[in-house]
Design a protein around this motif. Structure first.
Motif, PDB file in Angstrom:
ATOM      1  N   HIS A   1       0.791  -1.246   0.000  1.00 11.31           N
ATOM      2  CA  HIS A   1       0.000   0.000   0.000  1.00 11.31           C
ATOM      3  C   HIS A   1       0.817   1.288   0.000  1.00 11.31           C
ATOM      4  CE1 HIS A   1      -3.646  -2.287   0.512  1.00 11.31           C
ATOM      5  NE2 HIS A   1      -3.109  -2.941   1.538  1.00 11.31           N
ATOM      6  N   ALA A   2       2.052   1.249   0.496  1.00 13.00           N
ATOM      7  CA  ALA A   2       2.789   2.513   0.640  1.00 13.00           C
ATOM      8  C   ALA A   2       3.878   2.611  -0.414  1.00 13.00           C
ATOM      9  CB  ALA A   2       3.386   2.600   2.036  1.00 13.00           C
ATOM     10  N   ASP A   3       4.137   3.826  -0.876  1.00 12.32           N
ATOM     11  CA  ASP A   3       5.244   4.041  -1.814  1.00 12.32           C
ATOM     12  C   ASP A   3       6.499   4.378  -1.013  1.00 12.32           C
ATOM     13  OD1 ASP A   3       4.216   3.528  -4.303  1.00 12.32           O
ATOM     14  OD2 ASP A   3       3.335   5.543  -4.481  1.00 12.32           O
ATOM     15  N   VAL A   4       7.393   3.443  -0.889  1.00 13.86           N
ATOM     16  CA  VAL A   4       8.652   3.711  -0.182  1.00 13.86           C
ATOM     17  C   VAL A   4       9.816   3.270  -1.064  1.00 13.86           C
ATOM     18  CG1 VAL A   4       7.652   3.443   2.143  1.00 13.86           C
ATOM     19  CG2 VAL A   4       8.688   1.460   0.985  1.00 13.86           C
ATOM     20  N   ASP A   5      10.961   3.876  -0.805  1.00 11.84           N
ATOM     21  CA  ASP A   5      12.197   3.506  -1.520  1.00 11.84           C
ATOM     22  C   ASP A   5      13.114   2.672  -0.635  1.00 11.84           C
ATOM     23  OD1 ASP A   5      11.552   5.401  -3.726  1.00 11.84           O
ATOM     24  OD2 ASP A   5      11.827   6.864  -2.094  1.00 11.84           O
ATOM     25  N   ALA A   6      12.891   2.783   0.679  1.00 10.91           N
ATOM     26  CA  ALA A   6      13.806   2.121   1.616  1.00 10.91           C
ATOM     27  C   ALA A   6      13.042   1.653   2.852  1.00 10.91           C
ATOM     28  CB  ALA A   6      14.926   3.080   2.032  1.00 10.91           C
ATOM     29  N   ILE A   7      13.599   0.625   3.479  1.00  5.39           N
ATOM     30  CA  ILE A   7      12.994   0.045   4.675  1.00  5.39           C
ATOM     31  C   ILE A   7      14.064  -0.024   5.761  1.00  5.39           C
ATOM     32  CG2 ILE A   7      12.045  -2.093   5.663  1.00  5.39           C
ATOM     33  CD1 ILE A   7      10.044  -0.901   3.830  1.00  5.39           C
ATOM     34  N   TYR A   8      13.683   0.422   6.950  1.00  7.95           N
ATOM     35  CA  TYR A   8      14.548   0.219   8.113  1.00  7.95           C
ATOM     36  C   TYR A   8      13.942  -0.917   8.941  1.00  7.95           C
ATOM     37  CZ  TYR A   8      16.315   1.034  12.885  1.00  7.95           C
ATOM     38  OH  TYR A   8      16.832   0.877  14.144  1.00  7.95           O
TER      39      TYR A   8
ATOM     40  N   ALA B   1      15.119 -12.350  14.881  1.00  5.52           N
ATOM     41  CA  ALA B   1      14.808 -13.584  14.144  1.00  5.52           C
ATOM     42  C   ALA B   1      13.932 -13.317  12.922  1.00  5.52           C
ATOM     43  CB  ALA B   1      14.134 -14.593  15.071  1.00  5.52           C
ATOM     44  N   LEU B   2      13.298 -12.141  12.876  1.00  7.70           N
ATOM     45  CA  LEU B   2      12.463 -11.799  11.716  1.00  7.70           C
ATOM     46  C   LEU B   2      13.257 -11.121  10.603  1.00  7.70           C
ATOM     47  CD1 LEU B   2       9.355 -10.328  13.640  1.00  7.70           C
ATOM     48  CD2 LEU B   2       9.751 -12.698  12.898  1.00  7.70           C
ATOM     49  N   HIS B   3      14.506 -10.731  10.897  1.00 15.93           N
ATOM     50  CA  HIS B   3      15.261  -9.916   9.935  1.00 15.93           C
ATOM     51  C   HIS B   3      15.388 -10.590   8.568  1.00 15.93           C
ATOM     52  CE1 HIS B   3      17.521  -7.174  13.075  1.00 15.93           C
ATOM     53  NE2 HIS B   3      16.215  -7.139  13.200  1.00 15.93           N
ATOM     54  N   ARG B   4      15.727 -11.872   8.597  1.00 12.97           N
ATOM     55  CA  ARG B   4      15.981 -12.545   7.318  1.00 12.97           C
ATOM     56  C   ARG B   4      14.762 -12.441   6.391  1.00 12.97           C
ATOM     57  NH1 ARG B   4      18.574 -18.392   5.951  1.00 12.97           N
ATOM     58  NH2 ARG B   4      17.936 -18.498   3.769  1.00 12.97           N
ATOM     59  N   ALA B   5      13.624 -12.888   6.889  1.00 10.83           N
ATOM     60  CA  ALA B   5      12.427 -12.906   6.035  1.00 10.83           C
ATOM     61  C   ALA B   5      12.067 -11.491   5.575  1.00 10.83           C
ATOM     62  CB  ALA B   5      11.260 -13.544   6.784  1.00 10.83           C
ATOM     63  N   GLN B   6      12.168 -10.541   6.486  1.00  8.42           N
ATOM     64  CA  GLN B   6      11.767  -9.172   6.137  1.00  8.42           C
ATOM     65  C   GLN B   6      12.750  -8.522   5.170  1.00  8.42           C
ATOM     66  OE1 GLN B   6      11.127  -7.480  10.049  1.00  8.42           O
ATOM     67  NE2 GLN B   6       8.975  -8.114  10.056  1.00  8.42           N
ATOM     68  N   VAL B   7      14.025  -8.773   5.379  1.00 14.73           N
ATOM     69  CA  VAL B   7      15.011  -8.190   4.456  1.00 14.73           C
ATOM     70  C   VAL B   7      14.865  -8.827   3.071  1.00 14.73           C
ATOM     71  CG1 VAL B   7      17.482  -7.968   3.961  1.00 14.73           C
ATOM     72  CG2 VAL B   7      16.620  -7.466   6.265  1.00 14.73           C
ATOM     73  N   LEU B   8      14.640 -10.129   3.038  1.00 17.76           N
ATOM     74  CA  LEU B   8      14.448 -10.787   1.740  1.00 17.76           C
ATOM     75  C   LEU B   8      13.208 -10.240   1.030  1.00 17.76           C
ATOM     76  CD1 LEU B   8      16.808 -12.539   2.513  1.00 17.76           C
ATOM     77  CD2 LEU B   8      15.512 -14.557   1.822  1.00 17.76           C
ATOM     78  N   LEU B   9      12.168 -10.009   1.804  1.00 19.13           N
ATOM     79  CA  LEU B   9      10.943  -9.439   1.237  1.00 19.13           C
ATOM     80  C   LEU B   9      11.211  -8.033   0.672  1.00 19.13           C
ATOM     81  CD1 LEU B   9       8.000 -10.538   1.182  1.00 19.13           C
ATOM     82  CD2 LEU B   9       7.570  -9.227   3.265  1.00 19.13           C
ATOM     83  N   ALA B  10      11.900  -7.212   1.464  1.00 17.97           N
ATOM     84  CA  ALA B  10      12.189  -5.840   1.028  1.00 17.97           C
ATOM     85  C   ALA B  10      13.083  -5.832  -0.198  1.00 17.97           C
ATOM     86  CB  ALA B  10      12.832  -5.060   2.182  1.00 17.97           C
ATOM     87  N   CYS B  11      14.092  -6.685  -0.199  1.00 20.88           N
ATOM     88  CA  CYS B  11      14.991  -6.757  -1.358  1.00 20.88           C
ATOM     89  C   CYS B  11      14.216  -7.233  -2.585  1.00 20.88           C
ATOM     90  CB  CYS B  11      16.164  -7.700  -1.077  1.00 20.88           C
ATOM     91  SG  CYS B  11      17.335  -7.049   0.130  1.00 20.88           S
TER      92      CYS B  11
END
Lengths: 399, 399
Positions: free
Chosen positions: B68-75, B81-91
């Motif tokens: 839903h949101a227009d973003v260029d970057a994610i922090y 333990a959630l970092h892997r899945a979330q970073v893979l999703l963002a990438c």
């Protein structure tokens, strides 16, 4: 055994009348169980001064002393590489032996010395080291009290100008027991082993020799692993830039206020201290320094760098007056009484062992174990990996 | 690339609006190259507060944000333990990623994240860590200047009450990236690697878990060997008895004066801090703390424990105002300007990397190397021996 009052004094001779040898004279005089009888030094000026100042006999060699003087004990304070031969000679003559740290130039030498003392049935004690300092002793007593739980980490930092003080060549030569890992690490590892119970398991370390104009091991980073799961680190840097007295409220190794590092605009003297000297100049400077290097009657407790002892239920560190203990209940200052000098403690332990009143903590086996850590640190740095220890002994219960 | 003034702002979303997430808001607002657009948090109260306070969109999941949101970057500031899945999703959605330390719960996860960022052609930055602190940066610049010679030893001590602060269960579980070696060691190893040049070779360590009522790795002793011959130690003790701020003139992690350990008669609060809490109480305490845990505008430089950097020709350590440098010329105080917060430095590094003005120091490879040291320390403690490192990278030259 009979009490000290009825025993004849133990007649003692000092071999090597430099900084270490001289520093023991007040402690020997102060202990009524000892009588300083003779000294040995190769330098005629040193012998003559000792005769004049202390009224003792003076000899050029240990052999001459053993032949001519009636002594019961020998304090070996000669250059480290001579310790083995001299201790074996003294043991062969059935004299009790106090030997200065580092105990020997190699673990083989140290083990031969321990075996010789055992065979002769004499006491072999290794000291002085800063593990005799009253605050270290008080830390050990606190640990023994049990309220703080097991010791888990001991970390100690010592930053001095050791490498630039006047030195004989052998003091800078690892093969002859020189450099900071052998000569100052032997303090740190003795303290660490005393606080952690003695049974070190392995050592990982780096040693450093980074001033080509003064080549020697001048610094180290040492990790010591203990059989019961404790771990310790000993950091030493003898290159004289930063002084750890800054972290100890200015109190130095012997309990005196130490100026630390001067500001950059007062630096002439500091830079001058680094100028290379000829061997003769160094020896003269050493002899001059020997009379004053280790003063007595300090206003504070001796403070060999900064040590933090982490137990399961609290921490201990030194203050200028004693200890600071940190527990769930908060921070508590524990002042210690103005204590007998560390060397008085050495003489008391030596005397108690000779008279069989109490077994020594710092006996030959303990000294071998300390020296093994020194050698292992140097070996670990060379090999780039862990070195397992094989000659460790547990701290002897004193009660 | 064009200059920052002509670039559109990088629209950024924050995933996980706890202590770390909230602490970045001022730095994002302060950097005109970024626009905070959205946040993600599973707790409705947290989302509602963020909408009210910051006027951003708020989502329950990263998936919803990406949809839903227009973003260029994610922090990514969610539980480790959630970092892997979330970073893979963002990438996968081709967003640049800043990920909080520790980078991941395992080295495998961290490597997968780095690979995903590489494949997507996006920036992956790991931070905040205290290696971004201005004094650490200034130490690195001094070293780069060359006057002090090579770095030979870096020794760092940090004693806090980390283990008794309010925690989620995952923060205390090694498998989920919890415990002090993962969460606080990641600061120490980042600092050590930055100062020593990056290429660690092996690790020897002991980790400790000594309060059965709060089981987690709560302390460690870590020796790190570097390929160029330097050595470092990192000591951490999070059991809250002694505080290393006592050795730092009272200055704490974020540059504020810290009270340290109260005297034993003022201990009610200290003892109370140890009382076990229910998971719900801990979570509420964490959420309450998140708003104030990391304040801005500190009067002093941030001070993550006591670090002494020993170079061949001098030492460096922190003062409350900046650095103290010890050389042959004496002691010199180097005040540092009241600096942008460490998080402002993170945002600047992230922006420069996104705009290709400068490659990031703290990129995925650097983060993998830091995490490898964390994992190796834990493994070394379990195995009782050295652990060799295989994923180290050298510090990238910045000029």
């Amino acid at each position: 055994m009979s009490s000290a009052a009825h025993e004849p004094a133990v007649r003692i001779g000092i071999v090597g009348f430099g900084t270490a040898g001289r520093a023991f004279v007040p402690a020997i005089h102060a202990h009524r169980g000892f009588a300083l009888t003779a000294i040995v030094d190769p330098a005629e000026t040193v012998r003559r001064a000792a005769v004049d100042e202390f009224g003792v006999a003076a000899y050029e060699s240990l052999e001459a002393l053993l032949e001519h003087a009636d002594v019961d004990a020998i304090y070996v304070a000669s250059p480290t590489a001579l310790h083995r031969a001299q201790v074996l000679l003294a043991c062969g003559a059935r004299k009790h032996v106090l030997v200065e740290k580092p105990m020997a130039a190699s673990l083989d030498d140290a083990r031969a010395m321990t075996a010789a003392a055992y065979a002769a049935g004499v006491v072999l004690l290794v000291g002085h080291s800063h593990s005799y300092d009253a605050p270290v002793h008080a830390m050990r007593e606190l640990i023994d009290g049990g309220e703080l739980g097991r010791v888990r980490m001991v970390n100690t930092w010592c930053f001095t100008d050791w490498i630039y003080r006047p030195r004989r060549a052998d003091e800078l030569d690892t093969q002859q027991g020189g450099g900071v890992t052998m000569r100052q690490g032997s303090h740190q590892f003795d303290i660490i082993r005393l606080l952690c119970g003695g049974l070190a398991r392995s050592v990982r370390a780096r040693t450093f020799d980074w001033d080509p104009e003064r080549s020697a091991i001048g610094a180290h980073t040492v990790f010591v692993d203990f059989a019961d799961g404790a771990a310790a680190t000993a950091i030493y840097n003898g290159y004289g830039h930063f002084f750890s007295t800054e972290l100890c409220e200015g109190v130095g190794e012997w309990g005196f206020m130490s100026p630390g590092r001067p500001a950059a605009d007062a630096s002439t003297q500091a830079a001058g201290a680094r100028r290379p000297r000829t061997p003769e100049e160094e020896l003269l400077a050493k002899q001059a320094r020997a009379k004053h290097a280790i003063p007595g009657d300090a206003p504070h407790q001796p403070h060999f760098g900064l040590t933090i002892v982490s137990c399961e239920r609290g921490e201990i560190r030194q203050s200028p007056q004693g200890l600071i203990v940190y527990t769930d209940a908060g921070r508590t200052d524990l002042p210690l009484p103005a204590s007998p000098s560390p060397r008085a403690r050495v003489m008391a332990e030596f005397h108690d062992a000779i008279c069989q009143r109490a077994a020594a903590v710092h006996d030959g086996h303990w000294g071998v174990a300390n020296l093994e850590v020194c050698e292992a640190a140097i070996a670990s740095s060379i090999r780039g990996r862990d070195v397992e220890l094989k000659h460790q002994v547990a701290l002897r219960a004193q009660r």
